[in-house]
Design an enzyme around this catalytic site. Structure first.
Site, mmCIF file in Angstrom:
data_model
loop_
_atom_site.group_PDB
_atom_site.id
_atom_site.type_symbol
_atom_site.label_atom_id
_atom_site.label_comp_id
_atom_site.label_asym_id
_atom_site.label_seq_id
_atom_site.Cartn_x
_atom_site.Cartn_y
_atom_site.Cartn_z
ATOM 1 N N ARG A 1 -10.608 -0.414 2.538
ATOM 2 C CA ARG A 1 -10.117 -1.772 2.512
ATOM 3 C C ARG A 1 -10.842 -2.987 2.977
ATOM 4 O O ARG A 1 -10.470 -3.994 3.447
ATOM 5 C CB ARG A 1 -8.694 -1.711 3.137
ATOM 6 C CG ARG A 1 -7.732 -0.872 2.589
ATOM 7 C CD ARG A 1 -6.426 -0.707 3.192
ATOM 8 N NE ARG A 1 -5.530 0.264 2.446
ATOM 9 C CZ ARG A 1 -4.581 0.840 2.945
ATOM 10 N NH1 ARG A 1 -4.437 1.060 4.276
ATOM 11 N NH2 ARG A 1 -3.767 1.567 2.199
ATOM 12 N N CYS B 1 0.776 -1.255 0.188
ATOM 13 C CA CYS B 1 -0.127 -0.121 0.141
ATOM 14 C C CYS B 1 0.900 1.196 0.181
ATOM 15 O O CYS B 1 0.272 2.209 -0.413
ATOM 16 C CB CYS B 1 -0.983 0.082 1.117
ATOM 17 S SG CYS B 1 -0.205 0.013 2.995
ATOM 18 N N TYR C 1 3.953 2.434 19.340
ATOM 19 C CA TYR C 1 5.019 3.800 19.246
ATOM 20 C C TYR C 1 5.422 4.242 20.688
ATOM 21 O O TYR C 1 6.059 5.112 20.876
ATOM 22 C CB TYR C 1 4.127 4.678 18.580
ATOM 23 C CG TYR C 1 3.661 4.457 17.165
ATOM 24 C CD1 TYR C 1 4.587 4.241 16.041
ATOM 25 C CD2 TYR C 1 2.470 3.643 16.765
ATOM 26 C CE1 TYR C 1 4.169 3.889 14.814
ATOM 27 C CE2 TYR C 1 1.799 3.267 15.803
ATOM 28 C CZ TYR C 1 2.699 3.194 14.714
ATOM 29 O OH TYR C 1 2.348 2.780 13.341
ATOM 30 N N LYS D 1 -4.442 -6.644 15.158
ATOM 31 C CA LYS D 1 -4.300 -5.160 15.070
ATOM 32 C C LYS D 1 -5.723 -4.702 14.578
ATOM 33 O O LYS D 1 -6.457 -5.220 13.657
ATOM 34 C CB LYS D 1 -3.485 -4.893 13.917
ATOM 35 C CG LYS D 1 -3.211 -3.521 13.188
ATOM 36 C CD LYS D 1 -2.234 -3.400 12.129
ATOM 37 C CE LYS D 1 -2.288 -2.063 11.584
ATOM 38 N NZ LYS D 1 -1.479 -1.805 10.386
ATOM 39 N N LYS E 1 -6.549 -8.570 11.237
ATOM 40 C CA LYS E 1 -6.488 -7.298 10.981
ATOM 41 C C LYS E 1 -7.683 -6.697 10.498
ATOM 42 O O LYS E 1 -8.100 -7.103 9.459
ATOM 43 C CB LYS E 1 -5.297 -7.092 9.865
ATOM 44 C CG LYS E 1 -5.125 -5.616 9.384
ATOM 45 C CD LYS E 1 -4.074 -5.293 8.606
ATOM 46 C CE LYS E 1 -3.628 -3.607 8.213
ATOM 47 N NZ LYS E 1 -2.445 -3.535 7.217
#
Length: 323
Positions: A215, A120, A311, A246, A193
């Site tokens: 998507r 992507c 993160y 996820k 996902k």
């Protein structure tokens, strides 16, 4: 009158630490890195405070910090300057991820390098496969994903992490890696996902927003729970070495389901929207960032995750060192 005195084991910080059931370690974390082309670039991503785009010549200083914090694994995402219909920079020998992997293995060989394997970021339409008559064409897409995985393994990736959600992607990549001589390279499958609204900041960071549609024909419906078991079972049968859920925050029931059904190492992906919401709340003084993050990540592990892709990895590693 007799009753249970559960508070005996909560009487002090030392006592609570003694009986604590779930723990966070710096080695639990996988830290994402966004690598861009060009030189002398360390540019903060506006929607993700504290997360940066790095050019290759600025990457070594970041790797040194990651290692010093005790983080042992990183996930590499590439942001190319050139995109096309076939996503050719994803599998080009000189593609930005391949260059980055080679440099990381040279500069920080102690780190486990995980390569995100998708198209992507590299396609001009922003979808994770090849478009035919306005539809993502599954099987031709697999051919390009295999080429991408092999190119990443050749560059030195320790783990291949396909995130595309095409049917049969684990089987195709496993066969391709084996035939190319990389039978010892593990696959960390994005097995579960969801087509989530929590990905917005990442799409800004990776420049991967779909140019048409969405998507939902290949990522999972957030309403579905049993489907996660079917998806993961397929990946286990096809040769996955890790499974992943996820996003993580709104899907802790799914993390627990996958842990209860499968024995493979399980990764929870604490995605960009989850990260940015906490950062925004903390910046406005509405929440205590440190306490909220630690509680959230403990929740992922308590739900059954072995590893957390987040993160927040550097922040939490610093807090753990301070302890």
């Amino acid at each position: 009158m007799r009753f249970n005195r559960h508070r005996r084991l909560r009487a002090s910080g030392a006592m609570r630490s003694l009986v604590r059931e779930t723990h966070l370690l710096a080695s639990d974390f996988i830290y994402p890195l966004f690598i861009v082309e060009g030189t002398d670039k360390k540019v903060e991503i506006p929607s993700m405070p504290g997360v940066f785009h790095f050019s290759l010549d600025r990457l070594q200083e970041e790797l040194q910090e990651i290692s010093a914090l005790g983080i042992e694994s990183i996930m590499v995402f590439g942001v190319p300057e050139e995109k096309d219909e076939q996503g050719t920079q994803a599998y080009a020998e000189t593609g930005i991820v391949q260059q980055a992997i080679a440099k990381i293995k040279e500069w920080a060989p102690e780190l486990v390098v995980i390569a995100d394997t998708c198209l992507c970021q590299y396609t001009d339409h922003g979808h994770c496969g090849i478009i035919k008559d306005g539809v993502i064409d599954n099987d031709p897409s697999l051919e390009l994903l295999v080429k991408t995985a092999i190119a990443q393994a050749q560059a030195g990736a320790d783990i291949i992490a396909p995130s595309n959600m095409m049917d049969g992607f684990v089987a195709a990549i496993r066969q391709g890696l084996d035939e190319a001589g990389y039978e010892q390279t593990p696959i960390m499958s994005y097995s579960v996902k969801y087509a989530s609204s929590f990905y917005g900041p990442f799409r800004d960071a990776a420049h991967s927003t779909p140019q048409f549609g969405d998507r939902k024909t290949y990522q999972m419906d957030p309403a579905n729970r049993r489907e996660a078991i079917r998806e993961s079972l397929s990946d286990v049968e096809e040769g996955a070495d890790f499974l992943m859920v996820k996003p993580a925050m709104a899907y802790m029931d799914i993390i627990r389901d996958i842990r209860d059904h499968f024995e493979l190492p399980l990764v929870a992906y604490n995605v960009s929207g989850e990260y940015s919401m906490i950062k925004a709340g903390a910046a406005n003084g509405w929440i205590d960032e440190k306490q909220v993050v630690l509680e959230l990540l403990i929740g992922f592990k308590r739900a059954g995750a072995d590893l957390i892709l987040t993160y927040f990895a550097k922040d939490v590693a610093r807090w753990l060192q301070e302890r």
